[in-house]
Design a protein around this motif. Structure first.
Motif, short mmCIF file in Angstrom:
data_model
loop_
_atom_site.label_atom_id
_atom_site.label_comp_id
_atom_site.label_asym_id
_atom_site.label_seq_id
_atom_site.Cartn_x
_atom_site.Cartn_y
_atom_site.Cartn_z
N ALA A 19 0.84 -1.20 0.00
CA ALA A 19 0.00 0.00 0.00
C ALA A 19 0.88 1.25 0.00
N VAL A 47 -9.45 0.17 1.55
CA VAL A 47 -9.50 -0.20 0.13
C VAL A 47 -10.87 0.22 -0.40
N LEU A 55 -0.56 -5.69 -0.11
CA LEU A 55 -1.91 -5.78 -0.67
C LEU A 55 -2.11 -7.13 -1.35
N ILE A 61 -7.02 3.17 -2.74
CA ILE A 61 -7.12 3.29 -1.28
C ILE A 61 -7.44 4.74 -0.95
#
Lengths: 494, 494
Positions: free
Chosen positions: B423, B429, B470, B493
């Motif tokens: 991330a 998310v 992720l 995100i």
């Protein structure tokens, strides 16, 4: 990824195609019809992929190549090449756009025609294009773009002359062989007439088939220029040049469904005229049963379309609508038509008068269009040129320059085998069926057998007696001649 | 006319094709795509003609033959055959009719599908059919005719059972591998489930690709019947049978333009269900960006169409519309999905709960449809069967019967090479792009490299911290893995 070349020993005559083994294709995520880049040293090309199902055809890690690809890469059997997946050309997206009912821009049509000409599209993709233009008919603007693109991506015969004359007949009427006569009259009048003609597709002969009896019609472009410089005109087969070549690929995929796309027809005719630098064009639309155009309404629409395109590509176009309900002239088939033409140019009494009248009318109109004659005087001037023998002299100059063959009409004999068709009753010929007459001649062997065909003794309106000969069918092949007897009768007598 | 055979040493994998020399074709008045009859002694066949431009490919009086034709006539290189022109099949006229905007009858559609199945139509002709149905969309009546015709001209798995269950997912959502779980639950409940699945076209794996990690999926029809007799169910690749084979030819010509014909899609799905004797079918339409169906309106229309066709072919069809906005399960790609499935069936805590919920819901609905459970009770019954281990037991029976491969999830290891995607910021998310995720997995090698794919650590709605993993991408090919890094980021995100 590396592959070993297998020479397939065949040319596709169309797009660049290679064949991969099923497993290799699966591994590379390549589908039938996808494109790959093929690289050999510094040379590379793009090719469409066929997928072979069996190991027998193409072994794993091998790539089957056709002539076109081998020649492009200058490689042979067993060479090792490098392949990678290529994206589809943008033109495929434009074809889909048209298929979905949208209008194409000048640029998009240009891309499609270029990729068709350069053999970058597969038969399937070209078929979608034809299909799209068949269901979502091209606008006049699109048709004009198509015409211009066809000129751009083909040979051009550049002539620094004005005016440059061309003529076109929309076709379908057997024996309608005015072109050699009209061209001879116009050239004798001092006009430039770079005439390219086609071979027949559905009738007993095309102008190129007929001319080929008398002269060589397959000439390289440089030779055509020489003939033009010497005589002011030529009468050659269009296929010897590469005029609007996209047309051939389109016709090839139209054939299986006998699709006859109006915009493609207009664009290809007009592009071919523009490609020979024509400035003045006469278009003849014969109408009648069995002709390409069967009614006046269609003919008038087509006339307007021809004129509009002419306007946009800077050509003066005149369109005449004529009677196409029966065959024209007496001889149908290459040799039989050639004989009629020679008799006509020589003012022989055996010449068919209907063909003469038509030819003189058309030549007269063009003389007026091109400023060689005052309005209303063209016909007379054309007739004078024909009667004086100047047209015949010009014709002989042309065919001699192109490579003379047979030019004595008395020595042009139709096929060795023949039969006569006689009237079943007395009366008047009410009608004749163009389609059936064409079919008889073609089954008998025309146009490939140049001496096959029909000689007509009677036309519509003529009185006939029972058992009088209506026409004679000729062929050099007895079997074909017999087959032709099975075609339906073509005369209706009442 | 007599011709000498030249073995082209290649299979077309499609229609019967021969190649003639340009001059021979001209003499016989044969065009590219025409059909000829070929006769050798008492054997004969019909074939589509390609025309070779150069003497090099096919000499005069020679006929180039591909595998399919040689095999059909049982002849070899240098044999002498007799050819004659053949007429087009009537189906070509029906295709033209559709292209011109008319509706086709049951009989006409039947003829088209038969000729496609029997490889009697060329790619160009099939393309016109697809194109015609794309622009002049098939009516429901036509679609039903198409469905029935596809069943008629394909293999049928005749099962004298009632009910016979099938399910279908319209697809496009990565990891949506409910089928093996649903089938196991239903078979454990005593239902007959002859499940055939496809391989992936655009996602990281199809059910057949995933099942192939654990068992043999390419079974002859007799073996499939044995598996069904023993276990009540199977999980095989549909391609091992010849169900609705016209579909493959149609897809082959749809591919170059990425055409996705609704009526062909409906007909092929329903025909395949009917071909395995299904009486009760559950169809799942996941909607969301990157799924095959992107909005509810489309989904509802499709739902009605499925139900209508079901009615007409005598199948009870239930359609559910589900959320397809993100991948389902954690593993994406054949091996990674197989591991999820085994964990799930074994009630391992590592199993993805979203996949479990979906599978149990679907199995529950089918139990109710098939009368194995009261309305409202199906879900609970399905969950009980899964939790009890009966579904797992049934699954192992099936894969063992088909030919067991790897069934220990701890021993299914993803590809040797991998990288983690982390991330870029902390947050939640917000969304994931199905298309990009599929693309990453496919570029990394899935589904051909069974061990390539993605393992997701996060789903939509999950909280993430900056630098938290992720997902991980796996491959057995370092170069492919590197290529996959170039695909756009898939997580948003916020």
């Amino acid at each position: 990824m590396k592959f070993r070349v297998k020479d397939m020993d065949i040319a596709t005559g169309g797009p660049q195609v290679v064949t991969l083994n099923n497993e290799d294709a699966e591994f590379l995520n390549i589908y039938h019809g996808d494109r790959i880049n093929i690289k050999y040293r510094s040379r590379f090309t793009t090719s469409i992929v066929n997928i072979a199902q069996s190991e027998k055809a193409i072994k794993k890690n091998h790539i089957g190549m056709y002539e076109e690809v081998l020649r492009k890469l200058k490689i042979k059997n067993n060479y090792i090449v490098d392949i990678s997946l290529d994206k589809k050309p943008d033109s495929v997206q434009y074809i889909k756009k048209k298929l979905n009912g949208f209008t194409l821009s000048d640029f998009e049509i240009n891309e499609i025609v270029r990729d068709i000409t350069e053999n970058k599209l597969s038969d399937i993709e070209v078929t979608y294009f034809v299909s799209a233009c068949h269901t979502n008919i091209m606008s006049m603007k699109e048709t004009i773009s198509l015409t211009k693109a066809m000129v751009t991506f083909g040979d051009v015969l550049r002539l620094k002359k004005y005016p440059v004359i061309d003529k076109h007949c929309v076709g379908g009427v057997p024996g309608n062989r005015t072109t050699p006569i009209v061209v001879s009259i116009l050239a004798a009048a001092g006009l430039t007439v770079p005439k390219t003609s086609s071979r027949s597709i559905t009738s007993p002969a095309g102008t190129a088939d007929t001319m080929e009896v008398m002269t060589n019609v397959t000439l390289p472009i440089e030779k055509i220029k020489k003939v033009l410089a010497k005589t002011g005109a030529c009468l050659v087969w269009g296929g010897s040049m590469n005029l609007a070549p996209a047309d051939d690929r389109i016709i090839r995929v139209e054939h299986p469904l006998s699709i006859d796309s109006r915009s493609q027809l207009l664009a290809s005719i007009m592009a071919k005229k523009a490609s020979v630098s024509a400035t003045h064009v006469l278009v003849d639309i014969p109408i009648g049963k069995g002709a390409k155009i069967e009614n006046k309404k269609q003919a008038l629409m087509l006339k307007r379309q021809f004129e509009q395109i002419g306007n946009h590509v800077g050509m003066k176009v005149k369109v005449i609508i004529t009677n196409g309900s029966q065959p024209i002239g007496n001889g149908l088939g290459p040799a039989l038509e050639a004989r009629d033409i020679l008799w006509l140019l020589k003012n022989d009494p055996k010449a068919p008068q209907d063909l003469k009248t038509r030819s003189v009318n058309m030549a007269g109109l063009i003389l007026e269009m091109a400023g060689k004659s005052k309005k209303g005087n063209g016909r007379k001037k054309a007739l004078d040129i024909l009667n004086s023998g100047e047209a015949y002299k010009k014709f002989i100059d042309m065919v001699t320059e192109q490579g003379k063959k047979k030019i004595n009409p008395e020595k042009i004999k139709p096929g060795n085998f023949s039969y006569e068709v006689k009237a079943g009753r007395s009366g008047k010929v009410k009608s004749m069926d163009n389609n059936n007459i064409s079919k008889i001649a073609r089954v008998a062997g025309a146009p490939n057998d140049k001496y096959a065909g029909i000689y007509l003794n009677k036309h519509v309106g003529d009185a006939v007696k029972k058992n009088e000969v209506l026409f004679t069918v000729y062929s050099n092949n007895k079997q074909r001649l017999n087959f032709s007897k099975e075609v339906k009768n073509s005369f209706i007598i009442k």
